[in-house]
Design a protein around this motif. Structure first.
Motif, PDB file in Angstrom:
ATOM      1  N   LEU A 220     -14.107 -84.285  19.562  1.00 36.32           N
ATOM      2  CA  LEU A 220     -13.727 -82.897  19.875  1.00 36.32           C
ATOM      3  C   LEU A 220     -14.826 -81.821  19.778  1.00 36.32           C
ATOM      4  N   CYS A 221     -15.575 -81.860  18.726  1.00 42.04           N
ATOM      5  CA  CYS A 221     -16.628 -81.192  18.480  1.00 42.04           C
ATOM      6  C   CYS A 221     -17.590 -81.326  19.648  1.00 42.04           C
ATOM      7  N   GLU A 222     -18.032 -82.593  20.300  1.00 45.90           N
ATOM      8  CA  GLU A 222     -18.746 -82.819  21.060  1.00 45.90           C
ATOM      9  C   GLU A 222     -18.330 -82.285  22.508  1.00 45.90           C
ATOM     10  N   ALA A 223     -17.144 -82.636  22.822  1.00 45.95           N
ATOM     11  CA  ALA A 223     -16.248 -82.014  23.893  1.00 45.95           C
ATOM     12  C   ALA A 223     -16.573 -80.365  24.007  1.00 45.95           C
ATOM     13  N   VAL A 224     -16.372 -79.643  23.003  1.00 44.73           N
ATOM     14  CA  VAL A 224     -16.277 -78.285  23.005  1.00 44.73           C
ATOM     15  C   VAL A 224     -17.477 -77.596  22.492  1.00 44.73           C
ATOM     16  N   ASP A 225     -18.526 -78.320  22.243  1.00 42.74           N
ATOM     17  CA  ASP A 225     -19.931 -77.709  21.565  1.00 42.74           C
ATOM     18  C   ASP A 225     -19.530 -76.885  20.568  1.00 42.74           C
ATOM     19  N   ALA A 226     -18.933 -77.557  19.647  1.00 44.53           N
ATOM     20  CA  ALA A 226     -18.578 -76.836  18.335  1.00 44.53           C
ATOM     21  C   ALA A 226     -19.247 -77.345  17.203  1.00 44.53           C
ATOM     22  N   GLN A 227     -19.381 -76.840  16.146  1.00 44.66           N
ATOM     23  CA  GLN A 227     -19.926 -77.467  14.869  1.00 44.66           C
ATOM     24  C   GLN A 227     -18.708 -77.552  13.768  1.00 44.66           C
ATOM     25  N   LEU A 228     -18.593 -78.745  13.268  1.00 46.48           N
ATOM     26  CA  LEU A 228     -17.450 -78.906  11.887  1.00 46.48           C
ATOM     27  C   LEU A 228     -17.829 -78.083  10.934  1.00 46.48           C
ATOM     28  N   VAL A 229     -17.218 -77.269  10.275  1.00 43.62           N
ATOM     29  CA  VAL A 229     -17.497 -76.496   8.878  1.00 43.62           C
ATOM     30  C   VAL A 229     -17.081 -77.073   7.968  1.00 43.62           C
ATOM     31  N   GLN A 230     -15.851 -77.739   8.084  1.00 45.40           N
ATOM     32  CA  GLN A 230     -14.811 -78.332   6.896  1.00 45.40           C
ATOM     33  C   GLN A 230     -13.953 -79.340   7.562  1.00 45.40           C
ATOM     34  N   HIS A 231     -13.852 -80.354   6.849  1.00 48.69           N
ATOM     35  CA  HIS A 231     -12.878 -81.396   7.008  1.00 48.69           C
ATOM     36  C   HIS A 231     -12.152 -81.841   6.007  1.00 48.69           C
TER      37      HIS A 231
END
Length: 93
Positions: free
Chosen positions: A68-79
């Motif tokens: 998902l992060c790769e698909a929308v060019d986002a960065q994971l902040v927390q999981h």
């Protein structure tokens, strides 16, 4: 993609995300095109969002998160458990 977030930036984003409710749900069908579109729209509108990933398989949730992060060019902040906090800078502001 923007540069990697610094530790300070991550801490600030975690604090900002604390009160947020999940705006996107990844359900039993996994990472579908509609989930990607909804996530992209939410990030464009808000920059910082929570995503709930249903399912009990931790490895599968991590794989969905990375895809998902790769698909929308986002960065994971927390999981944490089934919740993801994603961030993408909105350059239109």
């Amino acid at each position: 993609m923007a540069d990697k977030l610094t530790t300070r930036e991550i801490l600030e984003l975690k604090a900002r995300a604390h009160h947020l409710n999940p705006v996107v749900m990844v359900g039993q069908h996994g990472l579908t095109e509609s989930v990607i579109k909804e996530t992209d729209a939410a990030l464009t509108a808000h920059e910082l969002i929570k995503v709930r990933v249903l399912g009990d398989d931790r490895a599968e949730r991590i794989a969905i998160c990375e895809a998902l992060c790769e698909a929308v060019d986002a960065q994971l902040v927390q999981h944490i458990g089934k919740l993801l906090v994603l961030w993408r800078e909105n350059n239109e502001k």
